[in-house]
Write an enzyme that holds these catalytic residues in place. Sequence first.
Site, short mmCIF file in Angstrom:
data_model
loop_
_atom_site.label_atom_id
_atom_site.label_comp_id
_atom_site.label_asym_id
_atom_site.label_seq_id
_atom_site.Cartn_x
_atom_site.Cartn_y
_atom_site.Cartn_z
N GLY A 61 54.73 4.06 66.58
CA GLY A 61 56.03 4.53 67.06
C GLY A 61 56.99 4.82 65.91
O GLY A 61 58.03 5.42 66.12
N LYS A 62 56.66 4.34 64.71
CA LYS A 62 57.50 4.56 63.52
C LYS A 62 58.96 4.25 63.83
O LYS A 62 59.87 4.93 63.38
CB LYS A 62 57.31 5.98 62.98
CG LYS A 62 55.86 6.26 62.55
CD LYS A 62 55.66 7.61 61.90
CE LYS A 62 54.25 7.82 61.36
NZ LYS A 62 53.16 7.76 62.34
N ARG A 63 59.18 3.16 64.58
CA ARG A 63 60.52 2.80 64.99
C ARG A 63 61.32 2.30 63.79
O ARG A 63 60.77 1.78 62.82
CB ARG A 63 60.48 1.73 66.08
CG ARG A 63 59.82 2.20 67.38
CD ARG A 63 60.57 3.39 67.97
NE ARG A 63 60.16 3.66 69.34
CZ ARG A 63 59.40 4.70 69.72
NH1 ARG A 63 58.94 5.57 68.85
NH2 ARG A 63 59.11 4.87 71.01
N ASP B 117 57.86 11.68 62.52
CA ASP B 117 56.42 11.85 62.40
C ASP B 117 56.17 13.22 61.81
O ASP B 117 57.11 13.83 61.29
CB ASP B 117 55.69 11.63 63.74
CG ASP B 117 54.36 10.93 63.50
OD1 ASP B 117 53.46 11.56 62.93
OD2 ASP B 117 54.24 9.75 63.87
#
Lengths: 304, 304
Positions: A105-107, B109
């Site tokens: 999720g690359k939160r 992303d």
Amino acid sequence: MGLDRLIEGIKRTNNPTVAGLDPKLDYIPEPIVRAAFEAHGETLEGAAAAILAYNKGLIDALCDVVPAVKPQAAYYEMYGWPGVRALSETIAYAREKGMFVITDGKRNDIGSTMEAYAAGHLGTTRVGEAETAAFGADALTVNGYLGTDGIRPLLDVCRRFDTGIFVLVKTSNPSSGELQDQPAGGQPVYRRMGSLCERWGEELPGKYGYSGVGAVVGATWPAQLGELRAALPHTFLLVPGYGAQGGGAADVAGAFDRDGLGAVINSSRGILCAWKKEGCAPEDYAGAARREALRMRDDILGAL
Amino acid sequence: MGLDRLIEGIKRTNNPTVAGLDPKLDYIPEPIVRAAFEAHGETLEGAAAAILAYNKGLIDALCDVVPAVKPQAAYYEMYGWPGVRALSETIAYAREKGMFVITDGKRNDIGSTMEAYAAGHLGTTRVGEAETAAFGADALTVNGYLGTDGIRPLLDVCRRFDTGIFVLVKTSNPSSGELQDQPAGGQPVYRRMGSLCERWGEELPGKYGYSGVGAVVGATWPAQLGELRAALPHTFLLVPGYGAQGGGAADVAGAFDRDGLGAVINSSRGILCAWKKEGCAPEDYAGAARREALRMRDDILGAL
């Protein structure tokens, strides 16, 4: 603690890879999509039903030979809340089958907002007297651009729930150097981010020498993989970019330590679309995924 | 194009602020929570129903005096897919009421994955023959650590759907300098990220001099706000950190241009919890939010 359960899964299956679950509708065999549309219409619900059925087939076919899955949140969010429901159902199903689940999720955020992400993805959420796992993954990818204030809330949740994180360090894409390669105080930005991972990881020590704070480093950067493997002895590496993005087994070999641990290599499209490449019947998509996963395992183990 | 509709909303209301919708259950008056729990139980659905009811009350009270809302995705995700459904319903409701909606998701992303986020949050998703807006916000906060490969897919969607982005540049938290202040090629990392925003913005020119690519800069860094306002003449600033995080009207004054445009100041807790601070009846939470929003407007306009 942290990523120990991932390492145990890798040892058990003798397979240092993770299957990326990036379920674009184009990847899903037409009979599955058609059945879902017949039940739910050409709606977000219909797309979500197709995704879940497809994922379950993949998980069934992979769970005894691949230790982990990495659902990419974007491919679920693009189908709205029904897609996000399919994400949570995919996570639950993979965990039932014994797989380690890394939500990609690359939160990133700070303070109480990051606490909310941490609770939602890696812990539990309190509602009245009840505590519920909203998504309940084993690990989450995160972006460390905001510094320690964005990571600290995760460490507390990871300690409590035996979960881990992977911080973006050197990403696989061609333009990653625009920021990540900039010389910052005598070393590139990605090295500084890597050093922060080592420091953050001190709070989540693991029993196999690797902490609960891993790093994402792309297979497209073999030199940096080796450099970071040496410089970050306690930081487990999650390596995307094998296969479709151009990285091969020789490129990722430097990510591993002398025991063949220290890294897990992701393949998404290669496994998801194996049925198209193989030219097998669409109904055999999961079998094709398994065959490709085994080929990838042998390819990587052969290079170590 | 891009952020023009936000600027028009600011002019129409004469109010360069945005209300952050970060609906922690603790902020929501007890009668709303109780009614939701009675209908749905102490479940994620119950929490989501409380959040949606609370947000609708706030939007009704604010929509004629505040041009924009900024729901923070984390506070919805922590309640799982029902929370995410409440996010999409909140976005739809605010837009119906004429507000500009900035989803604060800090997404990031590359390539087709970023395309999926862009479609989901700022465009439409194709399902069979249908095109559906999965979330349908007007703008999205994003993290540029991955470089141009992570931004390009957004620009294409923003151009097509008249939507915009805000890229994290200098975040409000104390440890933001660990990475963002590092000297990178003669300038701090945040300045380099700011320059990238100017470059990316060239592809989304706006009619008021500001592009569709804005920047997030914290109210806690008044010197950098002024520095970036001067250095990035086409980059609109989204400024969190006013109020609860310590930034005041004097701190944010430097974010504006000579016409009083160029920035929008966010307040979340100050507005959401105004009813607690005021000590009014919980039923009047939305009235208290409106009074605080007007006070904040006057405070900021007074400093310009």
